[in-house]
Design a protein around this motif. Structure first.
Motif, PDB file in Angstrom:
ATOM      1  N   ASP A 181       1.661   9.405  -5.699  1.00 39.17           N
ATOM      2  CA  ASP A 181       1.867  10.813  -5.332  1.00 39.17           C
ATOM      3  C   ASP A 181       2.981  11.439  -6.170  1.00 39.17           C
ATOM      4  N   GLU A 192       1.125   4.133  -2.924  1.00 37.99           N
ATOM      5  CA  GLU A 192       0.780   5.529  -2.658  1.00 37.99           C
ATOM      6  C   GLU A 192       1.941   6.458  -2.993  1.00 37.99           C
ATOM      7  N   GLN A 222       0.822  -1.203   0.000  1.00 36.31           N
ATOM      8  CA  GLN A 222       0.000   0.000   0.000  1.00 36.31           C
ATOM      9  C   GLN A 222       0.860   1.260   0.000  1.00 36.31           C
TER      10      GLN A 222
END
Length: 351
Positions: free
Chosen positions: A243, A239, A235
Motif C-alpha cells: 500500500d 500489505e 501478510q
C-alpha cells in the motif's frame, strides 16, 4: 497401588489440560446440518465459509448441542471459526466457491490448544451471540462488532459529505484505540481488515490515514513481538509495504524516497551523457586543429573542399587553379595526414 493411581490421575490431568474443548448449541431443528471448526490463516477471509480452512466437522445432538475436542491446535493464539452450514451437500462446492453461503451462521474467535469455549443459547434462544471462555480474546470480535454497529448508526444519522468526513476521523481513531486496549494484535487485524477493505467506502480515508498515522507501524511491531512466525504477521507486513509503495506513485504528485532516487539517477545519467558529447566534440576539434597545423595554408583550403566531397575539377574551378595543382596538393595532404584516400582523410575529421 495408590501411587500408581495417583500417577495416572496426574498424567490424565496434564493431558486434559493440553486439550481444547469448544462446545455450544444450535437450533435443534438444524441438528442434521454439519457444524464446522475452521482455522482462519488469512485475515481477509474471516467472513464466509472456505473449504480449505476447515479442520473438522461434527453433528449436534437432538437438543442442538455440539462439541469439538482435541490437541492438534497451535499453542499460540490463532483465529478460528465455528459455523453451521445449512447448504445441501450437492450445492456446497458451488456455494463455497467464493466463501459465501447465504444460509449459514458463524462465530469467529481467538483461541489456542489449551482453551475451553462455550457458546450457550442467548436471549430468545439465539445462537452464537454469547460466549464463555478462559481466553479473553474469544469475545474480542463480538465486542468489536458491537462497536461497529454504533459506528454504522453514526454514519447513517446524517447522510452528508461533512458528516462522513467527521465520522471517518472519529471512528478510525476510536476503533484503533479500542483494538489496542484489547491487548490482542489479532483482534486489531479484524479492525484493520474492516477499515482497509478496498471494496469499502472507508478505503479512501484509510489511504489518507496511512500516510501520517503511526498506528500501522506500531501494530506491525506488536504482531512481530507476539506472533513473529504467524501467517498474519507476514501478510500484514506485505500489505503495508504494498500500500505504501502504491501511495508513492498515486498521491497527487508526492513522491517517495525511491522515486527521488530514480529521478536523481536519471538526471545524473543525462548530465553525464551531455558531458561525454561535449568532451568528444572538444577532443575532435583539438585533433582537427592539430592535424591541420601540419598543412600549408593552401593545403588547408584544399582539404576543406575535399571534406565537402567536391571533385578535383570542382575544387580547381572554385580556387582558380589547375587540376594538376589540386592533385599535387591532395597528394601532399595524404602524406602529411598519413592516409591513402579521401575516405580515410574524411574519417579523421568527420564522425
Amino acid at each position: 497401588m495408590r501411587s500408581f493411581v495417583l500417577i495416572l490421575f496426574l498424567l490424565n490431568s496434564i493431558l486434559c489440560k493440553a486439550q481444547y474443548a469448544f462446545s455450544g448449541y444450535i437450533n435443534p431443528e438444524d441438528s442434521k446440518s454439519p457444524v464446522y471448526l475452521s482455522l482462519v490463516e488469512d485475515y481477509r477471509k474471516m467472513s464466509g465459509a472456505y473449504s480449505e480452512q476447515i479442520l473438522t466437522k461434527t453433528l449436534a445432538d437432538s437438543t442442538g448441542y455440539f462439541q469439538f475436542t482435541g490437541d492438534q491446535l497451535a499453542n499460540q493464539n490463532r483465529i478460528y471459526r465455528i459455523h453451521i452450514d445449512k447448504c445441501s451437500d450437492s450445492s456446497n462446492e458451488v456455494n463455497h466457491f467464493n466463501g459465501d453461503c447465504s444460509d449459514s451462521e458463524a462465530f469467529l474467535f481467538i483461541a489456542k490448544n489449551t482453551d475451553t469455549l462455550s457458546l450457550p443459547f442467548s436471549f430468545g434462544k439465539q445462537i452464537f451471540c454469547a460466549v464463555e471462555s478462559n481466553n479473553p480474546g474469544a469475545s474480542a470480535f463480538l465486542k468489536i462488532d458491537s462497536l461497529k454497529q454504533d459506528m454504522k448508526f453514526a454514519y447513517g444519522e446524517f447522510r452528508s459529505e461533512a458528516n462522513r468526513k467527521l465520522n471517518n476521523k472519529k471512528w478510525f481513531r476510536t476503533l484503533q484505540e479500542f483494538g489496542q486496549n484489547l491487548e490482542e494484535p489479532l483482534a486489531e487485524l479484524y479492525i484493520y481488515n474492516y477499515l482497509s477493505n478496498r471494496s469499502s467506502d472507508l478505503h479512501s480515508y484509510y489511504v489518507q490515514d496511512l500516510k501520517t498515522n503511526t498506528y500501522y507501524d506500531a501494530l506491525l511491531d506488536r504482531l512481530v513481538s507476539q506472533y513473529p512466525n504467524a501467517s498474519y504477521t507476514k501478510q500484514y507486513k506485505g500489505e503495508l509495504e504494498s500500500d505504501r509503495y502504491m501511495l508513492g506513485f498515486n498521491d497527487g504528485g508526492k513522491l517517495n524516497s525511491y522515486t527521488y532516487w530514480l529521478f536523481g539517477l536519471l538526471l545524473l545519467s543525462l548530465g553525464l551523457n551531455v558531458w561525454l558529447i561535449y568532451y568528444q566534440l572538444k577532443k575532435q576539434k583539438n585533433r582537427s586543429i592539430a592535424l591541420k597545423s601540419n598543412l600549408s595554408k593552401q593545403e588547408t583550403i584544399v582539404l576543406e573542399q575535399l571534406l565537402l566531397d567536391k571533385s578535383n575539377k570542382e575544387i580547381a574551378e572554385t580556387l582558380f587553379l589547375s587540376v594538376s595543382t589540386i592533385k599535387s596538393h591532395t597528394n601532399n595532404i595524404y602524406k602529411k595526414l598519413n592516409v591513402q584516400s579521401r575516405e580515410e582523410a574524411k574519417s579523421l575529421f568527420i564522425n
